[in-house]
Design an enzyme around this catalytic site. Sequence first.
Site, PDB file in Angstrom:
ATOM      1  N   ARG A 107       0.878  -1.171   0.000  1.00 37.53           N
ATOM      2  CA  ARG A 107       0.000   0.000   0.000  1.00 37.53           C
ATOM      3  C   ARG A 107       0.909   1.213   0.000  1.00 37.53           C
ATOM      4  NH1 ARG A 107      -5.224   1.433   3.649  1.00 37.53           N
ATOM      5  NH2 ARG A 107      -6.064   0.038   2.055  1.00 37.53           N
ATOM      6  N   HIS A 134      -7.569   0.938  -6.259  1.00 32.50           N
ATOM      7  CA  HIS A 134      -7.739   0.014  -5.115  1.00 32.50           C
ATOM      8  C   HIS A 134      -8.399  -1.270  -5.636  1.00 32.50           C
ATOM      9  CE1 HIS A 134      -7.824  -1.320  -1.125  1.00 32.50           C
ATOM     10  NE2 HIS A 134      -8.732  -0.547  -0.575  1.00 32.50           N
ATOM     11  N   GLN A 137     -10.132  -4.026  -3.347  1.00 35.71           N
ATOM     12  CA  GLN A 137     -11.419  -3.594  -2.806  1.00 35.71           C
ATOM     13  C   GLN A 137     -12.546  -3.897  -3.791  1.00 35.71           C
ATOM     14  OE1 GLN A 137     -12.178  -1.915   0.278  1.00 35.71           O
ATOM     15  NE2 GLN A 137     -14.184  -2.582  -0.407  1.00 35.71           N
ATOM     16  N   ASP A 225     -17.532   7.077  -1.025  1.00 33.98           N
ATOM     17  CA  ASP A 225     -16.276   6.929  -0.273  1.00 33.98           C
ATOM     18  C   ASP A 225     -16.028   8.263   0.438  1.00 33.98           C
ATOM     19  OD1 ASP A 225     -13.816   6.016   0.664  1.00 33.98           O
ATOM     20  OD2 ASP A 225     -12.791   6.172  -1.271  1.00 33.98           O
ATOM     21  N   CYS A 266     -16.344   1.380   0.774  1.00 41.99           N
ATOM     22  CA  CYS A 266     -15.167   0.550   1.063  1.00 41.99           C
ATOM     23  C   CYS A 266     -14.759   0.623   2.524  1.00 41.99           C
ATOM     24  CB  CYS A 266     -14.009   0.969   0.159  1.00 41.99           C
ATOM     25  SG  CYS A 266     -13.433   2.651   0.431  1.00 41.99           S
ATOM     26  N   ARG A 294     -13.249  -8.912   1.430  1.00 47.95           N
ATOM     27  CA  ARG A 294     -11.831  -8.607   1.199  1.00 47.95           C
ATOM     28  C   ARG A 294     -10.999  -9.851   1.478  1.00 47.95           C
ATOM     29  NH1 ARG A 294     -10.054  -3.401   1.660  1.00 47.95           N
ATOM     30  NH2 ARG A 294      -8.155  -4.285   0.767  1.00 47.95           N
TER      31      ARG A 294
END
Length: 308
Positions: A107, A134, A137, A225, A266, A294
């Site tokens: 990340r 991402h 996700q 988000d 998310c 996930r």
Amino acid sequence: MPHFLDLHTTDRAALRGILDRAAAMKAARAGRPRGAGDDDQPLAGRIVALIFEKPSTRTRVSFDVGIRQMGGQTMVLSGSELQLGHGETIADTARVLSRYVDAIMLRTFDEAVLAEMAEHAGVPVVNGLTNQSHPCQIMADVMTFEEHRGAIAGRKVVWSGDGNNVCASWLHAAAQFGFDLTFTGPSALDPPDGPVGFARAAGRRVVIERDPLAAVAGADLVVTDTWVSMHDSQSARERRHNLLRPYQVNERLMAAARPGALFMHCLPAHRGEEVTNAVMDGPASVVWDEAENRLHAQKAVLRWCLGL
Ligand code: CP
Ligand code: NVA
């Protein structure tokens, strides 16, 4: 080397295969304690480095737990504690880590860092979020949609808010999984041209609609988000809030979507900002299933990367 860097750079059939396997692995574990190992132990004898240059709850825990369930071991590393954070190049770090571990999850900030890691690593590299995308996700999110509503192909997904990294991966997914996407948000925060063009080039309908109530008409899924991502400067916070306030996902907006439309986020959510408590905790919300998936989706991603 089968890296998992982005949805638009991964073969469409491979993505579908990963989701099929994730569903099978999830079903095989039904009712078992989280700490129980999977019956097969495909990662036995393998070690995966999980490197975080930004905070994380879900990505960190779901990768760690998933790898342990598959019989592998993990090393969770923060970028600032590595020499990476003190001037050693990404390329040299990739070469060294590849002598110790079987895969690397990263990340980081700019996607160029991820690309450099992948270019110089002798082991698979997985994108655990960059400023631009991402993908893990959205694999979990597509899995979640299909668990609740069947095939996502041909459906209408509406993104309300900031055209950010998560939105970009949704656009990549529109092309790869065959659904249409409407973005509703302020023009200053439109999604980048690349992901929009990728979805359109694949024949998907991508609509930019400034009116959120008009945007969600016919929506099978509404997604939002945070208004301020980890890579955004805190000095932009007030401006972003002012721009994005009309795009809050609340009961009024959900009521304008198709009956039975789902809501996704998310997480982490900022309750009362991009989404209200009533929606987060309401009947349309599948946010906890997203978080759980996930785990399953990433286990399948790692198996694909490692050919196991
Ligand atoms: N959704 C997500 O990636 O959460 P974390 O930042 O907690 O990993
Ligand atoms: N857009 C958010 C997603 C967090 C999982 C961020 O990058 O901070």
